[in-house]
Design a protein around this motif. Structure first.
Motif, PDB file in Angstrom:
ATOM      1  N   VAL A  21       0.859  -1.183   0.000  1.00 15.10           N
ATOM      2  CA  VAL A  21       0.000   0.000   0.000  1.00 15.10           C
ATOM      3  C   VAL A  21       0.895   1.233   0.000  1.00 15.10           C
ATOM      4  N   ALA A  22       0.655   2.154  -0.924  1.00 21.23           N
ATOM      5  CA  ALA A  22       1.410   3.396  -0.979  1.00 21.23           C
ATOM      6  C   ALA A  22       0.569   4.533  -0.418  1.00 21.23           C
ATOM      7  N   VAL A  23       1.250   5.622  -0.071  1.00 24.28           N
ATOM      8  CA  VAL A  23       0.576   6.816   0.437  1.00 24.28           C
ATOM      9  C   VAL A  23       1.044   8.018  -0.368  1.00 24.28           C
ATOM     10  N   ILE A  24       0.093   8.869  -0.742  1.00 25.86           N
ATOM     11  CA  ILE A  24       0.422  10.160  -1.340  1.00 25.86           C
ATOM     12  C   ILE A  24      -0.131  11.231  -0.410  1.00 25.86           C
ATOM     13  N   SER A  25       0.774  12.027   0.139  1.00 26.91           N
ATOM     14  CA  SER A  25       0.383  13.119   1.018  1.00 26.91           C
ATOM     15  C   SER A  25       0.389  14.406   0.208  1.00 26.91           C
ATOM     16  N   LEU A  26      -0.765  15.044   0.114  1.00 27.64           N
ATOM     17  CA  LEU A  26      -0.939  16.213  -0.742  1.00 27.64           C
ATOM     18  C   LEU A  26      -1.014  17.465   0.127  1.00 27.64           C
ATOM     19  N   GLY A  27       0.155  18.047   0.397  1.00 23.36           N
ATOM     20  CA  GLY A  27       0.214  19.213   1.259  1.00 23.36           C
ATOM     21  C   GLY A  27       1.005  20.326   0.613  1.00 23.36           C
ATOM     22  N   TRP A  85      11.067   3.648  -9.589  1.00 25.45           N
ATOM     23  CA  TRP A  85      12.268   2.936  -9.134  1.00 25.45           C
ATOM     24  C   TRP A  85      11.991   1.981  -7.971  1.00 25.45           C
ATOM     25  N   ILE A  86      10.890   2.195  -7.267  1.00 26.59           N
ATOM     26  CA  ILE A  86      10.562   1.317  -6.139  1.00 26.59           C
ATOM     27  C   ILE A  86      10.298  -0.100  -6.633  1.00 26.59           C
ATOM     28  N   GLY A  87       9.809  -0.196  -7.879  1.00 31.98           N
ATOM     29  CA  GLY A  87       9.651  -1.505  -8.503  1.00 31.98           C
ATOM     30  C   GLY A  87       8.414  -2.264  -8.092  1.00 31.98           C
ATOM     31  N   GLU A  88       7.370  -1.549  -7.687  1.00 26.94           N
ATOM     32  CA  GLU A  88       6.142  -2.216  -7.276  1.00 26.94           C
ATOM     33  C   GLU A  88       4.940  -1.578  -7.953  1.00 26.94           C
ATOM     34  N   LYS A  89       4.034  -2.403  -8.444  1.00 27.12           N
ATOM     35  CA  LYS A  89       2.779  -1.911  -9.021  1.00 27.12           C
ATOM     36  C   LYS A  89       1.739  -1.878  -7.907  1.00 27.12           C
ATOM     37  N   PHE A  90       1.438  -0.682  -7.445  1.00 23.10           N
ATOM     38  CA  PHE A  90       0.527  -0.541  -6.315  1.00 23.10           C
ATOM     39  C   PHE A  90      -0.925  -0.591  -6.791  1.00 23.10           C
ATOM     40  N   SER A  91      -1.689  -1.492  -6.208  1.00 22.71           N
ATOM     41  CA  SER A  91      -3.112  -1.580  -6.548  1.00 22.71           C
ATOM     42  C   SER A  91      -3.963  -0.706  -5.635  1.00 22.71           C
ATOM     43  N   ARG A  92      -3.387  -0.312  -4.490  1.00 25.08           N
ATOM     44  CA  ARG A  92      -4.079   0.568  -3.543  1.00 25.08           C
ATOM     45  C   ARG A  92      -3.142   1.696  -3.130  1.00 25.08           C
ATOM     46  N   ILE A  93      -3.654   2.911  -3.210  1.00 20.42           N
ATOM     47  CA  ILE A  93      -2.903   4.087  -2.786  1.00 20.42           C
ATOM     48  C   ILE A  93      -3.809   4.910  -1.879  1.00 20.42           C
ATOM     49  N   ARG A  94      -3.294   5.283  -0.735  1.00 21.93           N
ATOM     50  CA  ARG A  94      -4.059   6.094   0.199  1.00 21.93           C
ATOM     51  C   ARG A  94      -3.603   7.543   0.102  1.00 21.93           C
ATOM     52  N   VAL A  95      -4.546   8.463   0.118  1.00 21.30           N
ATOM     53  CA  VAL A  95      -4.218   9.877   0.008  1.00 21.30           C
ATOM     54  C   VAL A  95      -4.616  10.599   1.283  1.00 21.30           C
ATOM     55  N   THR A  96      -3.796  11.580   1.644  1.00 23.53           N
ATOM     56  CA  THR A  96      -4.059  12.401   2.807  1.00 23.53           C
ATOM     57  C   THR A  96      -3.616  13.820   2.495  1.00 23.53           C
ATOM     58  N   GLY A  97      -3.856  14.748   3.418  1.00 28.17           N
ATOM     59  CA  GLY A  97      -3.481  16.135   3.185  1.00 28.17           C
ATOM     60  C   GLY A  97      -4.625  16.934   2.604  1.00 28.17           C
ATOM     61  N   GLY A  98      -4.441  18.252   2.530  1.00 30.84           N
ATOM     62  CA  GLY A  98      -5.516  19.154   2.124  1.00 30.84           C
ATOM     63  C   GLY A  98      -6.136  18.843   0.782  1.00 30.84           C
ATOM     64  N   ALA A  99      -5.303  18.525  -0.224  1.00 28.64           N
ATOM     65  CA  ALA A  99      -5.822  18.291  -1.571  1.00 28.64           C
ATOM     66  C   ALA A  99      -6.433  16.907  -1.748  1.00 28.64           C
ATOM     67  N   SER A 100      -6.387  16.069  -0.707  1.00 29.31           N
ATOM     68  CA  SER A 100      -7.004  14.745  -0.830  1.00 29.31           C
ATOM     69  C   SER A 100      -8.524  14.857  -0.933  1.00 29.31           C
ATOM     70  N   GLY A 101      -9.070  16.021  -0.596  1.00 33.22           N
ATOM     71  CA  GLY A 101     -10.506  16.234  -0.746  1.00 33.22           C
ATOM     72  C   GLY A 101     -10.916  16.611  -2.159  1.00 33.22           C
ATOM     73  N   CYS A 102      -9.949  16.793  -3.062  1.00 38.56           N
ATOM     74  CA  CYS A 102     -10.235  17.168  -4.448  1.00 38.56           C
ATOM     75  C   CYS A 102     -10.668  15.927  -5.227  1.00 38.56           C
ATOM     76  N   LEU A 103     -11.946  15.868  -5.574  1.00 40.51           N
ATOM     77  CA  LEU A 103     -12.483  14.696  -6.270  1.00 40.51           C
ATOM     78  C   LEU A 103     -11.829  14.503  -7.628  1.00 40.51           C
ATOM     79  N   LEU A 104     -11.560  15.606  -8.340  1.00 43.14           N
ATOM     80  CA  LEU A 104     -10.925  15.509  -9.646  1.00 43.14           C
ATOM     81  C   LEU A 104      -9.522  14.923  -9.522  1.00 43.14           C
ATOM     82  N   PHE A 105      -8.776  15.382  -8.551  1.00 41.45           N
ATOM     83  CA  PHE A 105      -7.406  14.889  -8.380  1.00 41.45           C
ATOM     84  C   PHE A 105      -7.409  13.403  -8.018  1.00 41.45           C
ATOM     85  N   ARG A 106      -8.332  12.978  -7.180  1.00 43.78           N
ATOM     86  CA  ARG A 106      -8.388  11.563  -6.808  1.00 43.78           C
ATOM     87  C   ARG A 106      -8.668  10.695  -8.039  1.00 43.78           C
TER      88      ARG A 106
END
Length: 510
Positions: free
Chosen positions: A287-293, A414-435
């Motif tokens: 599971v990867a995480v993208i923090s949008l701050g 470069w991490i070499g993994e195909k992530f099937s699930r990514i969790r988002v957090t931070g202010g822009a995680s509420g942007c439906l278009l970005f998600r």
């Protein structure tokens, strides 16, 4: 099972969060905005203004003052601080605090009738702390890289980086030699804050220590050769380095005035990104995480130790064990806000309406959005370039979001993994278009959790694990279950595969 306190000392504020580990409940939280609530430090964005855009430093007493204030808020709200069984937290990564020989004695004799800043002020050998945004160390980075070459990245997880603590220490030792000579302790923000709770100088954990260009990740010890070159007698000034489950000490009697019980365990603090990895329930690989701050970050637990051939990605210690990868993109919300303002639109238009007025791929429109110096790829001089001359406001909004999503995918490969699930957090995680764009670019499910203060939650979960031995998996089920999921559209996969190649070509041209 019990009640645990987690904290997050970030760039612009301090957050505190109380959990009941048995019931899976958030009992309460409080926060302090540095600029708004502590204006006497003249740091509206969490750091002192400077005419040189490469210099970003803060007054470390600001963080201590905020600690008094946030605990007073929790006490005033009648939170059950007397039942807290353990504490841990996180600090903004890479920031350094320089302290003299009086620090240990001051901590051991904190007077509850006084506040923390007035008791700690005489302990500072340097009045300011460089933070993660400081890029004034290009000379020191070149010196370190020339001395150690590829070994620096292969052993510490990162090449020499302007923002990292090692180059900052080297610059200080060269330019302010007398102040450096008087320095007895060099702390990170995380270990400095942990020290206040413990009433003694606290250790640094592998997660935050890896952001210094000083920790050898193969031995999990300070690298003596690198440290000796970085600054004179540096090894003598660094705290011990320990695993993320280590009990750093026990609560100082000073904090009894807020209702906390002296003597309760304090688990070693970590960096805000490693703590967010835990707070997002992503401590296990897959599971990867993208923090949008202010900056955007992509991070994930690693199955094996490896480094980024391009030198942009970093390897830190994972508080749950082993390692984590992290890539930082400096122009996150900074770039999104600039485009929004230039278009003269509101956030409702930016987050929702622009998506309905445009199509995936956006007619090929892309932007290199380096409004500020960029970390990934390294661009020290701000520059903004696009491959189009005209575009509507909606097209410009989609262009910035698609370009940012493509950049994150490009530089995380470069991490070499195909992530099937990514969790988002931070202010822009509420942007439906970005998600939706992220889901389509990565062809992955994009999940959100109910708690936005992921670094503070990570502190509380780490305290529960270190003090009571509660498995992280059990804690994740109670506190980090997904509440929303955005599915990818397979029909858009080819569109974004093509866009990725065009974006990479644009980037190579800078």
């Amino acid at each position: 099972m019990g009640i645990y306190l987690g904290l997050d000392s970030s760039t612009q504020g301090l957050k505190a969060l109380l959990i009941d580990s048995g019931e899976g409940l958030i009992l309460g939280e409080a926060s302090v905005n540095f600029g708004a609530e502590l204006p006497q430090y003249e740091s509206p964005k969490g750091f002192l203004p400077n005419a040189d855009p490469l210099i970003k430093v803060a007054n470390p007493l600001l963080w201590a003052d905020a600690l008094d204030l946030v605990l007073a808020k929790l006490a005033a709200a009648k939170m059950p601080l007397g039942k807290v069984a353990g504490i841990s937290g996180a600090g903004q990564q890479h920031g350094s605090v320089f302290l003299n020989s009086s620090f240990e004695d001051a901590l051991a004799n904190l007077d509850s009738r006084k506040n923390l800043p007035e008791q700690l002020s005489p302990c500072l050998s340097r009045e300011v702390s460089p933070i993660w945004m400081d890029r004034s160390t290009a000379v020191e980075v070149a010196e370190l890289q020339s001395q150690f070459g590829a070994r620096l990245q292969s052993d510490t997880g990162s090449p020499a980086i302007e923002r990292f603590t090692g180059p900052q220490i080297r610059k200080f030792s060269k330019t302010e030699r007398e102040k450096y000579r008087k320095t007895v302790h060099v702390h990170l923000v995380s270990s400095f804050m942990c020290s206040l709770f413990c009433g003694k100088s606290a250790a640094i954990d592998y997660g935050d220590g890896a952001g210094m260009n000083l920790l050898n990740l193969k031995t999990l010890q300070w690298d003596g050769e690198i440290a000796s070159f970085t600054a004179p007698k540096l090894l003598d000034k660094l705290p011990p380095v320990v695993a993320g489950t280590f009990i750093a000490g026990h609560l100082s009697p000073y904090f009894a005035k807020y209702g906390l019980c002296p003597g309760i365990p304090v688990a070693v603090w970590t960096g805000d990104n490693p703590s967010s990895l835990i707070g997002m329930g992503a401590g296990e690989p897959g599971v990867a995480v993208i923090s949008l701050g202010t900056s955007d970050t992509f991070f994930a637990a690693m199955r094996e130790f490896k480094t980024d051939p391009a030198g942009c990605g970093h390897v830190f210690g994972n508080p749950q064990g082993a390692f984590m990868a992290l890539i930082c993109f400096s122009n996150g919300s900074l770039a999104r806000e600039r485009i929004k303002d230039e278009c003269g639109v509101d956030w409702d238009f930016f987050n929702k309406k622009a998506g309905a007025m445009t199509l995936p791929g956006n007619g090929g429109r892309l932007i290199l959005p380096y409004f500020e110096p960029e970390s990934t790829p390294l661009v020290l001089k701000p520059q903004v370039k696009s491959n189009f001359d005209t575009a509507s406001s909606a097209e410009r909004v989609r262009a910035i979001l698609e370009s940012q999503a493509l950049s994150i995918r490009l530089h995380s490969g470069w991490i070499g993994e195909k992530f099937s699930r990514i969790r988002v957090t931070g202010g822009a995680s509420g942007c439906l278009l970005f998600r939706q764009i992220l889901a389509d670019v990565f062809q992955a499910e994009i999940e959100t959790i109910s708690i936005s203060a992921s670094a503070a939650l990570g502190g509380a979960l780490r305290a529960a694990n270190a003090v009571d031995g509660i498995p992280f998996g059990e804690l994740y089920k109670k506190f980090t279950a997904a509440v929303e999921c955005t599915k990818s559209n397979p029909a858009n996969a080819a569109i974004y595969d093509d866009a990725l190649q065009r974006y990479a070509a644009m980037e190579r041209g800078i």
